[in-house]
Design a protein around this motif. Structure first.
Motif, PDB file in Angstrom:
ATOM      1  N   TRP A 269      17.168   0.049  -0.877  1.00 61.47           N
ATOM      2  CA  TRP A 269      16.158  -0.194   0.150  1.00 61.47           C
ATOM      3  C   TRP A 269      15.784  -1.660   0.327  1.00 61.47           C
ATOM      4  CZ3 TRP A 269      14.447   3.685   3.300  1.00 61.47           C
ATOM      5  CH2 TRP A 269      14.782   4.978   2.918  1.00 61.47           C
TER       6      TRP A 269
ATOM      7  N   ALA B 238      -0.397   3.728  -1.473  1.00 62.94           N
ATOM      8  CA  ALA B 238       0.669   2.735  -1.362  1.00 62.94           C
ATOM      9  C   ALA B 238       1.682   2.887  -2.498  1.00 62.94           C
ATOM     10  CB  ALA B 238       0.069   1.323  -1.369  1.00 62.94           C
TER      11      ALA B 238
ATOM     12  N   VAL C 157       3.813   6.206  -1.693  1.00 64.06           N
ATOM     13  CA  VAL C 157       4.839   6.168  -0.646  1.00 64.06           C
ATOM     14  C   VAL C 157       5.971   5.203  -0.972  1.00 64.06           C
ATOM     15  CG1 VAL C 157       3.145   6.767   1.117  1.00 64.06           C
ATOM     16  CG2 VAL C 157       3.717   4.360   0.748  1.00 64.06           C
ATOM     17  N   SER C 158       5.742   4.267  -1.896  1.00 62.16           N
ATOM     18  CA  SER C 158       6.787   3.290  -2.203  1.00 62.16           C
ATOM     19  C   SER C 158       7.495   3.577  -3.520  1.00 62.16           C
ATOM     20  CB  SER C 158       6.191   1.872  -2.248  1.00 62.16           C
ATOM     21  OG  SER C 158       5.222   1.755  -3.276  1.00 62.16           O
TER      22      SER C 158
ATOM     23  N   MET D 179      -1.076  -5.326   6.235  1.00 57.00           N
ATOM     24  CA  MET D 179       0.311  -4.995   5.930  1.00 57.00           C
ATOM     25  C   MET D 179       1.074  -6.235   5.486  1.00 57.00           C
ATOM     26  SD  MET D 179       3.295  -3.475   8.413  1.00 57.00           S
ATOM     27  CE  MET D 179       3.335  -5.018   9.343  1.00 57.00           C
TER      28      MET D 179
ATOM     29  N   ALA E 119       1.929  -0.920   4.823  1.00 62.44           N
ATOM     30  CA  ALA E 119       1.452  -0.057   5.903  1.00 62.44           C
ATOM     31  C   ALA E 119       0.487   0.996   5.362  1.00 62.44           C
ATOM     32  CB  ALA E 119       2.638   0.611   6.599  1.00 62.44           C
ATOM     33  N   ALA E 120       0.814   1.579   4.191  1.00 61.70           N
ATOM     34  CA  ALA E 120      -0.056   2.607   3.611  1.00 61.70           C
ATOM     35  C   ALA E 120      -1.360   2.011   3.097  1.00 61.70           C
ATOM     36  CB  ALA E 120       0.678   3.323   2.478  1.00 61.70           C
TER      37      ALA E 120
ATOM     38  N   PHE F  42       6.564  -0.482   3.430  1.00 59.76           N
ATOM     39  CA  PHE F  42       5.939   0.837   3.415  1.00 59.76           C
ATOM     40  C   PHE F  42       4.605   0.787   2.663  1.00 59.76           C
ATOM     41  CE2 PHE F  42      10.556   2.532   3.261  1.00 59.76           C
ATOM     42  CZ  PHE F  42      10.699   2.285   4.615  1.00 59.76           C
ATOM     43  N   MET F  43       4.611   0.072   1.554  1.00 57.66           N
ATOM     44  CA  MET F  43       3.408  -0.061   0.746  1.00 57.66           C
ATOM     45  C   MET F  43       2.297  -0.747   1.543  1.00 57.66           C
ATOM     46  SD  MET F  43       3.127  -1.837  -2.996  1.00 57.66           S
ATOM     47  CE  MET F  43       1.580  -1.846  -3.913  1.00 57.66           C
TER      48      MET F  43
ATOM     49  N   LEU G 183      12.187  -3.177   1.748  1.00 59.75           N
ATOM     50  CA  LEU G 183      11.467  -2.239   2.614  1.00 59.75           C
ATOM     51  C   LEU G 183      10.326  -1.497   1.901  1.00 59.75           C
ATOM     52  CD1 LEU G 183      14.124  -0.597   4.957  1.00 59.75           C
ATOM     53  CD2 LEU G 183      12.178  -2.041   5.604  1.00 59.75           C
ATOM     54  N   PRO G 184      10.458  -1.164   0.600  1.00 67.46           N
ATOM     55  CA  PRO G 184       9.336  -0.499  -0.065  1.00 67.46           C
ATOM     56  C   PRO G 184       8.027  -1.289   0.025  1.00 67.46           C
ATOM     57  CG  PRO G 184      11.288  -0.245  -1.394  1.00 67.46           C
ATOM     58  CD  PRO G 184      11.655  -1.186  -0.269  1.00 67.46           C
TER      59      PRO G 184
END
Length: 281
Positions: A58, A46, A49-50, A202, A68-69, A65-66, A61-62
């Motif tokens: 962004w 996490a 990817v962020s 998430m 989801a990972a 993404f965090m 949104l980070p």
């Protein structure tokens, strides 16, 4: 096979919680070590990817993404099999509420699982995150520098809230995590369990809630990496407040709620003790 209905999930959850205390201490500790490591793998990916995604470009949104990972961690816990304290905070007390085990069994299990989770998280934080250079140091550049900066941002955000805010963030976190675990019991397929886990996990990460086992990775990793201001005093305080919040979210808002709805009028005749034989969870 169709998904289980909520009343069926409650019965399965109660039985699962009871089974978790019917193992030797060493098996529980190893299982908990693995869960702490799995959650830490999710936390590490996490961060990766962020990192490097500026808020000016962004926005928030980070954190999506965090989140989801990060779901990787709970997917590994549930599919590979291991003991995570935040899930056990709902499952094991539910077994006691339904008369399957005693309160002492609950306390022993949660204490041992928290210890194992901590050892697994510290192992990944020190050896696989910082010692490998995946998380850099204050002098790092490139990808290691980006992950260091992201970790520093996360650690700072987790240690600069009031005690009440941290407690509530822990409560909200484990309400969602335990719902993820609860819904995963509705499915007998791997894909169904993953889908059940994905959205609640998430969501809690994206909202910035506090998961005590994830913080057993984030905050020590920040200390090991030399993040300015990261220290063990703030780390222990965060664990205490987030952990209590996690416990309340699990026991009150998931375990007790569904016990009242589906199991209150169907108690077991007598509680078992940890010494009695039972099928391993």
């Amino acid at each position: 096979m169709t998904a289980k209905e909520p009343a069926e999930i409650a019965r399965v959850a109660s039985s699962t919680g009871a089974k978790k205390v019917h193992r030797t201490w060493d098996r529980v500790l190893v299982s908990a070590f693995l869960a702490g490591a799995y959650i830490s793998f999710g936390a590490l990916v996490a961060i990766t990817v962020s990192s490097g995604l500026a808020a000016e470009t962004w926005g928030t949104l980070p954190t999506l993404f965090m989140g989801a990972a990060f779901t990787l961690g709970l997917v590994l816990v549930l599919i590979a099999g291991s003991d995570l304290a935040t899930g056990n905070m709902m499952l094991v007390p539910l077994g006691a509420m339904n008369g399957k085990i005693a309160v002492g069994d609950v306390v022993r299990n949660l204490t041992l699982v928290l210890l194992g989770n901590l050892l697994g998280a510290l192992f990944v934080a020190y050896f696989l995150a910082v010692s490998t250079g995946v998380i850099g140091d204050p002098e790092s550049t490139g990808s290691a520098g980006l992950t260091f900066a992201r970790l520093a941002e996360i650690a700072d955000g987790k240690t600069h809230h009031t005690a009440w805010e941290t407690f509530l963030r822990g409560l909200g976190c484990n309400w969602l995590v335990c719902l993820a675990v609860w819904m995963s019991l509705a499915s007998s397929s791997v894909s169904g369990k993953i889908l059940a886990v994905f959205f609640p996990v998430m969501a809690f990460v994206a909202m910035g809630f506090d998961h005590v086992v994830a913080n057993m990775f984030f905050l020590p990793a920040a200390v090991f990496a030399g993040v300015e201001g990261a220290n063990w005093g703030d780390t222990l305080l965060n664990w205490s407040l987030a952990g209590v919040g996690n416990l309340v979210g699990a026991v009150v808002f998931v375990g007790t709620s569904y016990w009242y709805l589906f199991l209150r009028d169907q108690p077991d005749a007598a509680p078992q003790t940890a010494a009695e034989p039972a099928e391993r969870a």
